[in-house]
Motif scaffolding. Sequence first.
Motif, PDB file in Angstrom:
ATOM      1  N   MET A   1     -10.524  36.290 -25.623  1.00 31.40           N
ATOM      2  CA  MET A   1      -9.549  35.225 -25.616  1.00 31.40           C
ATOM      3  C   MET A   1      -8.429  35.639 -24.662  1.00 31.40           C
ATOM      4  N   ASP A   2      -8.076  34.756 -23.774  1.00 32.69           N
ATOM      5  CA  ASP A   2      -6.988  35.060 -22.858  1.00 32.69           C
ATOM      6  C   ASP A   2      -5.648  34.643 -23.480  1.00 32.69           C
ATOM      7  N   ALA A   3      -4.565  35.006 -22.803  1.00 35.35           N
ATOM      8  CA  ALA A   3      -3.227  34.739 -23.337  1.00 35.35           C
ATOM      9  C   ALA A   3      -2.981  33.250 -23.525  1.00 35.35           C
ATOM     10  N   ALA A   4      -3.458  32.419 -22.609  1.00 40.34           N
ATOM     11  CA  ALA A   4      -3.241  30.970 -22.725  1.00 40.34           C
ATOM     12  C   ALA A   4      -3.928  30.407 -23.971  1.00 40.34           C
ATOM     13  N   ALA A   5      -5.141  30.853 -24.243  1.00 36.26           N
ATOM     14  CA  ALA A   5      -5.856  30.392 -25.442  1.00 36.26           C
ATOM     15  C   ALA A   5      -5.145  30.879 -26.700  1.00 36.26           C
ATOM     16  N   TYR A   6      -4.671  32.119 -26.679  1.00 28.06           N
ATOM     17  CA  TYR A   6      -3.938  32.656 -27.828  1.00 28.06           C
ATOM     18  C   TYR A   6      -2.688  31.816 -28.102  1.00 28.06           C
ATOM     19  N   VAL A   7      -1.912  31.553 -27.063  1.00 30.50           N
ATOM     20  CA  VAL A   7      -0.690  30.764 -27.223  1.00 30.50           C
ATOM     21  C   VAL A   7      -1.027  29.385 -27.794  1.00 30.50           C
ATOM     22  N   GLN A   8      -2.055  28.745 -27.256  1.00 30.13           N
ATOM     23  CA  GLN A   8      -2.423  27.407 -27.726  1.00 30.13           C
ATOM     24  C   GLN A   8      -2.883  27.429 -29.185  1.00 30.13           C
ATOM     25  N   LEU A   9      -3.819  28.289 -29.505  1.00 29.19           N
ATOM     26  CA  LEU A   9      -4.412  28.290 -30.846  1.00 29.19           C
ATOM     27  C   LEU A   9      -3.473  28.840 -31.916  1.00 29.19           C
ATOM     28  N   PHE A  10      -2.792  29.919 -31.610  1.00 29.38           N
ATOM     29  CA  PHE A  10      -1.980  30.579 -32.626  1.00 29.38           C
ATOM     30  C   PHE A  10      -0.533  30.085 -32.647  1.00 29.38           C
ATOM     31  N   LEU A  11       0.083  29.996 -31.485  1.00 29.08           N
ATOM     32  CA  LEU A  11       1.517  29.688 -31.454  1.00 29.08           C
ATOM     33  C   LEU A  11       1.826  28.203 -31.427  1.00 29.08           C
ATOM     34  N   ARG A  12       0.989  27.413 -30.760  1.00 26.82           N
ATOM     35  CA  ARG A  12       1.253  25.965 -30.730  1.00 26.82           C
ATOM     36  C   ARG A  12       0.597  25.257 -31.907  1.00 26.82           C
ATOM     37  N   GLU A  13      -0.681  25.550 -32.149  1.00 30.19           N
ATOM     38  CA  GLU A  13      -1.426  24.829 -33.183  1.00 30.19           C
ATOM     39  C   GLU A  13      -1.417  25.528 -34.533  1.00 30.19           C
ATOM     40  N   GLY A  14      -1.225  26.836 -34.555  1.00 27.82           N
ATOM     41  CA  GLY A  14      -1.252  27.580 -35.806  1.00 27.82           C
ATOM     42  C   GLY A  14      -2.625  27.596 -36.459  1.00 27.82           C
ATOM     43  N   ARG A  15      -3.671  27.539 -35.645  1.00 29.74           N
ATOM     44  CA  ARG A  15      -5.035  27.445 -36.172  1.00 29.74           C
ATOM     45  C   ARG A  15      -5.732  28.780 -36.298  1.00 29.74           C
ATOM     46  N   GLY A  16      -5.380  29.735 -35.498  1.00 32.67           N
ATOM     47  CA  GLY A  16      -6.160  30.960 -35.441  1.00 32.67           C
ATOM     48  C   GLY A  16      -7.401  30.729 -34.603  1.00 32.67           C
ATOM     49  N   ALA A  17      -8.338  31.661 -34.676  1.00 36.04           N
ATOM     50  CA  ALA A  17      -9.516  31.567 -33.814  1.00 36.04           C
ATOM     51  C   ALA A  17     -10.831  31.802 -34.529  1.00 36.04           C
ATOM     52  N   TRP A  18     -10.808  31.903 -35.830  1.00 39.51           N
ATOM     53  CA  TRP A  18     -12.057  32.184 -36.547  1.00 39.51           C
ATOM     54  C   TRP A  18     -13.078  31.065 -36.366  1.00 39.51           C
ATOM     55  N   HIS A  19     -12.614  29.853 -36.146  1.00 41.23           N
ATOM     56  CA  HIS A  19     -13.539  28.746 -35.914  1.00 41.23           C
ATOM     57  C   HIS A  19     -14.373  28.987 -34.659  1.00 41.23           C
ATOM     58  N   LEU A  20     -13.829  29.733 -33.696  1.00 42.23           N
ATOM     59  CA  LEU A  20     -14.585  30.041 -32.480  1.00 42.23           C
ATOM     60  C   LEU A  20     -15.758  30.956 -32.789  1.00 42.23           C
ATOM     61  N   ALA A  21     -15.540  31.937 -33.663  1.00 43.18           N
ATOM     62  CA  ALA A  21     -16.636  32.821 -34.069  1.00 43.18           C
ATOM     63  C   ALA A  21     -17.692  32.020 -34.814  1.00 43.18           C
ATOM     64  N   SER A  22     -17.258  31.152 -35.704  1.00 45.30           N
ATOM     65  CA  SER A  22     -18.212  30.324 -36.458  1.00 45.30           C
ATOM     66  C   SER A  22     -19.025  29.439 -35.522  1.00 45.30           C
ATOM     67  N   ALA A  23     -18.366  28.876 -34.516  1.00 42.41           N
ATOM     68  CA  ALA A  23     -19.055  28.010 -33.558  1.00 42.41           C
ATOM     69  C   ALA A  23     -20.108  28.777 -32.753  1.00 42.41           C
ATOM     70  N   ARG A  24     -19.945  30.080 -32.649  1.00 40.51           N
ATOM     71  CA  ARG A  24     -20.914  30.912 -31.919  1.00 40.51           C
ATOM     72  C   ARG A  24     -21.962  31.510 -32.840  1.00 40.51           C
ATOM     73  N   GLY A  25     -22.026  31.016 -34.074  1.00 39.92           N
ATOM     74  CA  GLY A  25     -23.081  31.427 -34.984  1.00 39.92           C
ATOM     75  C   GLY A  25     -22.755  32.582 -35.903  1.00 39.92           C
ATOM     76  N   VAL A  26     -21.516  33.038 -35.912  1.00 38.49           N
ATOM     77  CA  VAL A  26     -21.130  34.112 -36.825  1.00 38.49           C
ATOM     78  C   VAL A  26     -21.003  33.509 -38.221  1.00 38.49           C
ATOM     79  N   GLY A  27     -21.718  34.077 -39.161  1.00 40.87           N
ATOM     80  CA  GLY A  27     -21.737  33.543 -40.522  1.00 40.87           C
ATOM     81  C   GLY A  27     -20.463  33.822 -41.292  1.00 40.87           C
ATOM     82  N   PRO A  28     -20.244  33.101 -42.392  1.00 40.23           N
ATOM     83  CA  PRO A  28     -19.019  33.244 -43.181  1.00 40.23           C
ATOM     84  C   PRO A  28     -18.763  34.675 -43.665  1.00 40.23           C
ATOM     85  N   ALA A  29     -19.795  35.377 -44.119  1.00 41.19           N
ATOM     86  CA  ALA A  29     -19.603  36.751 -44.606  1.00 41.19           C
ATOM     87  C   ALA A  29     -19.162  37.669 -43.466  1.00 41.19           C
ATOM     88  N   ASP A  30     -19.752  37.463 -42.286  1.00 40.13           N
ATOM     89  CA  ASP A  30     -19.360  38.283 -41.138  1.00 40.13           C
ATOM     90  C   ASP A  30     -17.948  37.938 -40.666  1.00 40.13           C
TER      91      ASP A  30
END
Length: 177
Positions: A1-30
């Motif tokens: 994740m680059d700085a621009a994505a971090y700023v957008q997801l974490f600082l502007r939206e407050g979403r975090g990025a775990w949804h990105l891992a899930s979208a790439r097939g990482v399961g809930p336990a992982d």
Amino acid sequence: MDAAAYVQLFLREGRGAWHLASARGVGPADVDALRAARDRRYLELVAMAEILIPGVADIVPALARRYRLAIVTSSEPVPFARTHARTDLLRHFELVLTQGDYPRGKPAPDPYLRAVERLGVAADRCLVIEDSERGLRAAKAAGLRCWVIPSALTAGGRFDEADAVLASLRDAAARLL
């Protein structure tokens, strides 16, 4: 994740990025295991990090002699406490609210509404000093005046609603003291 994505997801939206891992097939336990590893590493880092803003060791006590101070943060309680354990600054704050002390986080007004309620101060007597767009939106939604001091990560933000945009905490202190 680059700085621009971090700023957008974490600082502007407050979403975090775990949804990105899930979208790439990482399961809930992982995802849970990764989150736990991240949390452990984060606590290690904040315990060692130098977090003091230039001039804050002098500015906060000076402000506390003239104003009632509160911290309203989106941080979780344990990392926040660990981060500030070495600063000796928290004794100057009448109130500290962290994640979990209010129903909805920034940009909802809840954190600031809770602070105003707990302090028993009229909203028109309050001033918020923020560093992010989410924080500014929360303060304004709560009906509060807000000055913004952008950080290195938030410097490109949209702060049109701010009552002032300042370069440093020293600038804010100069206006207040």
